[in-house]
Structure formats: C-alpha cells, structure tokens
Design a protein around this motif. Structure first.
Motif, mmCIF file in Angstrom:
data_model
loop_
_atom_site.group_PDB
_atom_site.id
_atom_site.type_symbol
_atom_site.label_atom_id
_atom_site.label_comp_id
_atom_site.label_asym_id
_atom_site.label_seq_id
_atom_site.Cartn_x
_atom_site.Cartn_y
_atom_site.Cartn_z
ATOM 1 N N ASP A 157 0.850 -1.192 0.000
ATOM 2 C CA ASP A 157 0.000 0.000 0.000
ATOM 3 C C ASP A 157 0.883 1.238 0.000
ATOM 4 O O ASP A 157 1.933 1.254 0.646
ATOM 5 C CB ASP A 157 -0.904 0.034 1.243
ATOM 6 N N THR A 158 0.437 2.265 -0.710
ATOM 7 C CA THR A 158 1.202 3.506 -0.826
ATOM 8 C C THR A 158 0.424 4.659 -0.198
ATOM 9 O O THR A 158 -0.781 4.763 -0.406
ATOM 10 C CB THR A 158 1.449 3.815 -2.323
ATOM 11 N N LEU A 159 1.113 5.484 0.562
ATOM 12 C CA LEU A 159 0.507 6.703 1.100
ATOM 13 C C LEU A 159 1.196 7.913 0.470
ATOM 14 O O LEU A 159 2.419 8.013 0.505
ATOM 15 C CB LEU A 159 0.684 6.788 2.621
ATOM 16 N N VAL A 160 0.408 8.807 -0.113
ATOM 17 C CA VAL A 160 0.936 10.007 -0.765
ATOM 18 C C VAL A 160 0.507 11.229 0.052
ATOM 19 O O VAL A 160 -0.681 11.365 0.388
ATOM 20 C CB VAL A 160 0.378 10.120 -2.213
ATOM 21 N N GLU A 161 1.458 12.088 0.358
ATOM 22 C CA GLU A 161 1.127 13.296 1.137
ATOM 23 C C GLU A 161 0.092 14.134 0.385
ATOM 24 O O GLU A 161 0.190 14.320 -0.831
ATOM 25 C CB GLU A 161 2.376 14.156 1.370
ATOM 26 N N SER A 209 1.449 4.009 7.581
ATOM 27 C CA SER A 209 1.886 3.274 6.382
ATOM 28 C C SER A 209 2.031 1.784 6.673
ATOM 29 O O SER A 209 1.795 0.950 5.800
ATOM 30 C CB SER A 209 3.198 3.855 5.840
ATOM 31 N N LEU A 210 2.404 1.455 7.904
ATOM 32 C CA LEU A 210 2.478 0.032 8.275
ATOM 33 C C LEU A 210 1.093 -0.486 8.668
ATOM 34 O O LEU A 210 0.696 -1.590 8.287
ATOM 35 C CB LEU A 210 3.477 -0.142 9.425
ATOM 36 N N ALA A 211 0.327 0.349 9.389
ATOM 37 C CA ALA A 211 -0.992 -0.090 9.874
ATOM 38 C C ALA A 211 -1.929 -0.471 8.724
ATOM 39 O O ALA A 211 -2.687 -1.434 8.835
ATOM 40 C CB ALA A 211 -1.631 0.999 10.730
ATOM 41 N N VAL A 212 -1.880 0.266 7.619
ATOM 42 C CA VAL A 212 -2.820 -0.025 6.530
ATOM 43 C C VAL A 212 -2.508 -1.382 5.887
ATOM 44 O O VAL A 212 -3.412 -2.094 5.431
ATOM 45 C CB VAL A 212 -2.863 1.094 5.460
ATOM 46 N N ASN A 213 -1.234 -1.752 5.881
ATOM 47 C CA ASN A 213 -0.864 -3.074 5.378
ATOM 48 C C ASN A 213 -1.227 -4.171 6.385
ATOM 49 O O ASN A 213 -1.695 -5.238 6.009
ATOM 50 C CB ASN A 213 0.636 -3.120 5.061
ATOM 51 N N LEU A 214 -1.000 -3.877 7.666
ATOM 52 C CA LEU A 214 -1.404 -4.839 8.699
ATOM 53 C C LEU A 214 -2.899 -5.093 8.613
ATOM 54 O O LEU A 214 -3.384 -6.213 8.826
ATOM 55 C CB LEU A 214 -1.038 -4.302 10.087
ATOM 56 N N SER A 215 -3.652 -4.046 8.275
ATOM 57 C CA SER A 215 -5.097 -4.179 8.161
ATOM 58 C C SER A 215 -5.474 -5.123 7.006
ATOM 59 O O SER A 215 -6.401 -5.923 7.126
ATOM 60 C CB SER A 215 -5.703 -2.787 7.967
ATOM 61 N N ASP A 216 -4.746 -5.028 5.887
ATOM 62 C CA ASP A 216 -5.005 -5.971 4.794
ATOM 63 C C ASP A 216 -4.679 -7.405 5.225
ATOM 64 O O ASP A 216 -5.371 -8.351 4.836
ATOM 65 C CB ASP A 216 -4.172 -5.599 3.550
ATOM 66 N N PHE A 217 -3.641 -7.548 6.044
ATOM 67 C CA PHE A 217 -3.319 -8.881 6.573
ATOM 68 C C PHE A 217 -4.439 -9.371 7.490
ATOM 69 O O PHE A 217 -4.843 -10.525 7.447
ATOM 70 C CB PHE A 217 -1.984 -8.847 7.333
ATOM 71 N N LEU A 248 10.641 4.756 0.230
ATOM 72 C CA LEU A 248 10.392 6.082 0.789
ATOM 73 C C LEU A 248 10.861 7.139 -0.198
ATOM 74 O O LEU A 248 12.022 7.137 -0.600
ATOM 75 C CB LEU A 248 11.199 6.165 2.092
ATOM 76 N N THR A 249 9.947 8.029 -0.591
ATOM 77 C CA THR A 249 10.326 9.164 -1.436
ATOM 78 C C THR A 249 10.187 10.423 -0.602
ATOM 79 O O THR A 249 9.103 10.696 -0.059
ATOM 80 C CB THR A 249 9.424 9.222 -2.685
ATOM 81 N N LEU A 250 11.285 11.154 -0.455
ATOM 82 C CA LEU A 250 11.344 12.315 0.458
ATOM 83 C C LEU A 250 11.725 13.573 -0.300
ATOM 84 O O LEU A 250 12.618 13.531 -1.150
ATOM 85 C CB LEU A 250 12.437 12.079 1.515
ATOM 86 N N PRO A 251 11.098 14.703 0.038
ATOM 87 C CA PRO A 251 11.519 15.958 -0.593
ATOM 88 C C PRO A 251 12.921 16.385 -0.147
ATOM 89 O O PRO A 251 13.641 17.031 -0.897
ATOM 90 C CB PRO A 251 10.462 16.984 -0.136
ATOM 91 N N SER A 252 13.311 16.012 1.103
ATOM 92 C CA SER A 252 14.655 16.352 1.594
ATOM 93 C C SER A 252 15.008 15.376 2.716
ATOM 94 O O SER A 252 14.128 14.707 3.265
ATOM 95 C CB SER A 252 14.683 17.784 2.129
ATOM 96 N N ALA A 253 16.297 15.312 3.062
ATOM 97 C CA ALA A 253 16.736 14.412 4.136
ATOM 98 C C ALA A 253 16.761 15.184 5.454
ATOM 99 O O ALA A 253 17.814 15.604 5.930
ATOM 100 C CB ALA A 253 18.109 13.843 3.804
ATOM 101 N N ARG A 265 14.447 10.814 -3.858
ATOM 102 C CA ARG A 265 14.012 12.193 -3.619
ATOM 103 C C ARG A 265 12.796 12.511 -4.500
ATOM 104 O O ARG A 265 12.775 12.134 -5.692
ATOM 105 C CB ARG A 265 15.140 13.166 -3.954
ATOM 106 N N GLY A 266 11.815 13.204 -3.930
ATOM 107 C CA GLY A 266 10.611 13.578 -4.687
ATOM 108 C C GLY A 266 9.499 13.938 -3.718
ATOM 109 O O GLY A 266 9.749 14.069 -2.512
ATOM 110 N N PRO A 267 8.257 14.092 -4.197
ATOM 111 C CA PRO A 267 7.133 14.413 -3.307
ATOM 112 C C PRO A 267 6.931 13.289 -2.283
ATOM 113 O O PRO A 267 7.043 12.109 -2.651
ATOM 114 C CB PRO A 267 5.930 14.510 -4.252
ATOM 115 N N LEU A 268 6.631 13.658 -1.036
ATOM 116 C CA LEU A 268 6.582 12.674 0.059
ATOM 117 C C LEU A 268 5.590 11.532 -0.230
ATOM 118 O O LEU A 268 4.382 11.751 -0.341
ATOM 119 C CB LEU A 268 6.198 13.385 1.364
ATOM 120 N N THR A 269 6.129 10.340 -0.358
ATOM 121 C CA THR A 269 5.349 9.143 -0.690
ATOM 122 C C THR A 269 5.950 7.958 0.058
ATOM 123 O O THR A 269 7.169 7.773 0.043
ATOM 124 C CB THR A 269 5.421 8.863 -2.210
#
Ligand code: ADP
Ligand code: MG
Length: 333
Positions: free
Chosen positions: A47-51, A68-76, A90-95, A125-129
């Motif tokens: 599952d992917t979460l996009v800001e 982000s972990l809970a939504v996958n645990l829920s599918d389990f 993990l895609t981050l706009p900055s470190a 690096r990119g939009p928070l995802t």
C-alpha cells in the motif's frame, strides 16, 4: 467513459497475472496468497501513502510511518494472516533528520508490537510518498477471501465506523482541539489494525475485507466477489460518541447518492473510508461466538445487516424504507 480505479486495474493489470499454479489468491483480494510448499502459505500486500492524498500535508512523521504500516497490517487482518517482514520504499523531498528520527520512532512502535522486521526498501528524492510491502503467513487453505459470503449470512463490522472521516474533517475545518477532535484525529492517523481478530475469524468468517474506502465500497467488493447482495441497516452502524457529537459541526460529510435522510455521522460511517476496521460475513448461529470473541479481544463486533440474493447493496433507513445504493466510497480515479 473514463476509467475508475478498479476498472483500470481490471483492464490493464489483471491480465498480467500469468497463470501459475502457485498463485492461490491473486489480484482482487486484500493480499495475495502464494504457495511455497511446506506448512505455511506466503501472504503479500503493498500500500502507498501520498502526502496530500492519504494524509494531510503537515501530518507528523511518526504518524505517517505508523499509518503506512498499519494499513498493510489491516489488509493482513482481512485475510486472517500473520505479518512477518516489510520492505519500505520512501520518497522524500529532503533528508530532514528530525523528520526521519520521528518517522523511525513511529514505525518501530507498531513494528515491534507485531514482530515485523524491516528487511529492505528503496530511498529516493521527490514528493513525500511512503510505500510499504508486507509479507507473512497463513496456514494452508485458511486465508479468508472476499468471495465466500452466502445469502442468509449476517454482516458484521469491528469497532466503530466513520471516525477517521470525522477526524479528517476536524483537520480540514480547523475545529477546536477538544477531546473528541483528538480522539477522531488519532483514529485517522494511528488506525488500529485488527490482526488478532482477523486470525481468530479464520474459524468463523465466510468472507472478509478491511474497511479502507468506506463500508459501502468495501462491502460492495464482498458482494461483487461473492455473487450476492447485501442489506445494511442504517440504525445499526456502530458510531463512536465522539463522532456523533462532532459530525453535526463538520462540513463536507460524504453524500450518499439516492439517500437524503441520513445524518452526517451515518454518512461518514457508510462512505468515509480510512477506518481500517474489519467487515466480514458469518452464519447467524455464530453470533454468540462472535460476542465472546469481541469480549476476549476488547473489540466491539456489531451486526449491521445481512447477505441476500440479488441486488448489490440496499440500505434500510431509520424509517424502515429500503433504498438501493451504489457501492461508493473513496476512489483515486
Ligand atoms: P486494498 O484496498 O485492500 O489495498 P485495493 O482496492 O487497493 O486493495 O486493490 C484491489 C486489488 O487490486 C488488490 O488485490 C490489489 O493488490 C490489486 N491492485 C491494485 N493496483 C494494482 C496494480 N497496479 N497492479 C496489480 N494489482 C493491483
Ligand atoms: Mg484492504
């Protein structure tokens, strides 16, 4: 006509599920179930979460990780499966080290509770995802699918519905930060995946799904996969006291097409999404056993309707009138 999320998957991705006899459950359920020989079947979900889409801009890093972990645990939970390993893309706009520290803390809080080891991933690096893949197990032949509901089965849900939708509206409407708003925001940011309940329900449920897009959408998947219909009793939807108090003050509760006389809290419960409670079907003689299970796991389990022959979804209103409703809830396209 433009493609919606599910017709897009059906048209372009379902055909890519090459016929292999070790794919026990492929595209179309909450997780895939794969045969590897031996005493356990492998279960995989991603599952992917996009800001700005799955969580509001400005959500705390710890909450983003947790969710982000809970939504996958829920599918389990919805498959009755036991989680074991995760990978994290993990895609981050900055470190930003403060952000990363809080993210790691939020992750470990939940990962430890379920014994999930992070075993790989990707950092860009990119939009928070945040994309999490979860892997684990289910005993052979015991995964609970969306497809097993039968006319005469009762429909149950765990916990309360609509809280996350109420929490999101509190943030969007910038409502004052009282105890109710905080409770609802926590339900949005830190959903409780019902993993233990899902495992116990392997012995009880005929079909199961987690409520990620709203009950009317997700129960819609159960009836579609099971080839039957469902009647939901509006007055039986479990609503938290906090949602009932706050819902009249929020703007933008979901609209239920074809239904006028419905409260904002009921609309959130039917089509709000992001609840990560379980919706499942079971034979009526399981009701007492389910009450015991609920007590032992400290989780309410409520009957909200029944599986019927024919038309997909019917809503029994507080007046006793019945209206057909289209499966509806959150869709990306
Ligand atoms: P859930 O809400 O339980 O995470 P979804 O509704 O997102 O499930 O997806 C429905 C089904 O379609 C799932 O079995 C999922 O694995 C599958 N799916 C979604 N997107 C893709 C894709 N791009 N390629 C292959 N399968 C996909
Ligand atoms: Mg799901």
């Amino acid at each position: 006509m433009s493609l919606n999320e599910f017709s897009l998957i059906d048209r372009y991705f379902r055909p890519l599920g090459l016929a292999r006899n070790d794919v026990l459950v492929g595209i179309g359920d909450d997780a895939a179930v794969l045969s590897c020989g031996g005493e356990r079947e492998l279960v995989v979900a991603v599952d992917t979460l996009v800001e700005g889409v799955h969580f509001p801009v400005g959500t705390k890093a710890g909450d983003v990780a947790y969710k982000s972990l809970a939504v996958n645990l829920s599918d389990f939970a919805a498959m009755g499966a036991q989680p074991a390993w995760a990978t994290l893309a993990l895609t981050l706009p900055s470190a930003d080290e403060t952000w990363l520290q809080e993210f790691a803390q939020g992750w470990v809080e939940l990962a430890r509770a379920y014994g999930v080891a992070l075993v790989g991933g990707d950092t860009t690096r990119g939009p928070l995802t945040v994309s999490v893949q979860l892997m684990g197990f289910v005993p052979p032949g015991r995964a609970v699918k969306r497809s097993g509901a039968k006319p005469g089965n009762l429909i149950f849900v765990s916990g309360t519905l609509g809280d996350a939708c109420g929490g999101l509206r509190c943030i969007v409407d910038d409502l004052s930060d009282d105890a109710d708003a905080k409770f609802l925001r926590d339900r949005l940011n830190r959903p409780v995946a019902r993993v233990q309940l899902g495992a116990v329900l392997r012995d009880v449920a005929t079909a199961m799904i987690d409520v990620s897009d709203g009950l009317a959408a997700d129960l819609g998947h159960i009836v579609q996969h099971s080839g039957c219909g469902a009647r939901i009793r509006l007055s039986d939807l479990p609503l938290s006291p906090a949602l009932q108090r706050i819902a009249p003050c929020i703007s933008g509760a979901p609209r239920i097409r074809g239904v006028e006389s419905i409260s904002a809290a009921q609309a959130c419960a039917l089509a709000g999404g992001d609840d990560y409670e379980l919706c499942f079907t079971a034979a009526p003689d399981m009701s007492e056993r389910l009450a015991q299970i609920g007590r032992s796991l400290n989780c309410t389990i409520t009957a909200v309707g029944e599986i019927v022959e024919g038309a997909p979804l019917t809503l029994e209103l507080d007046t006793g009138a019945e209206v057909a409703i289209a499966p509806q809830g959150f869709q990306h396209f």
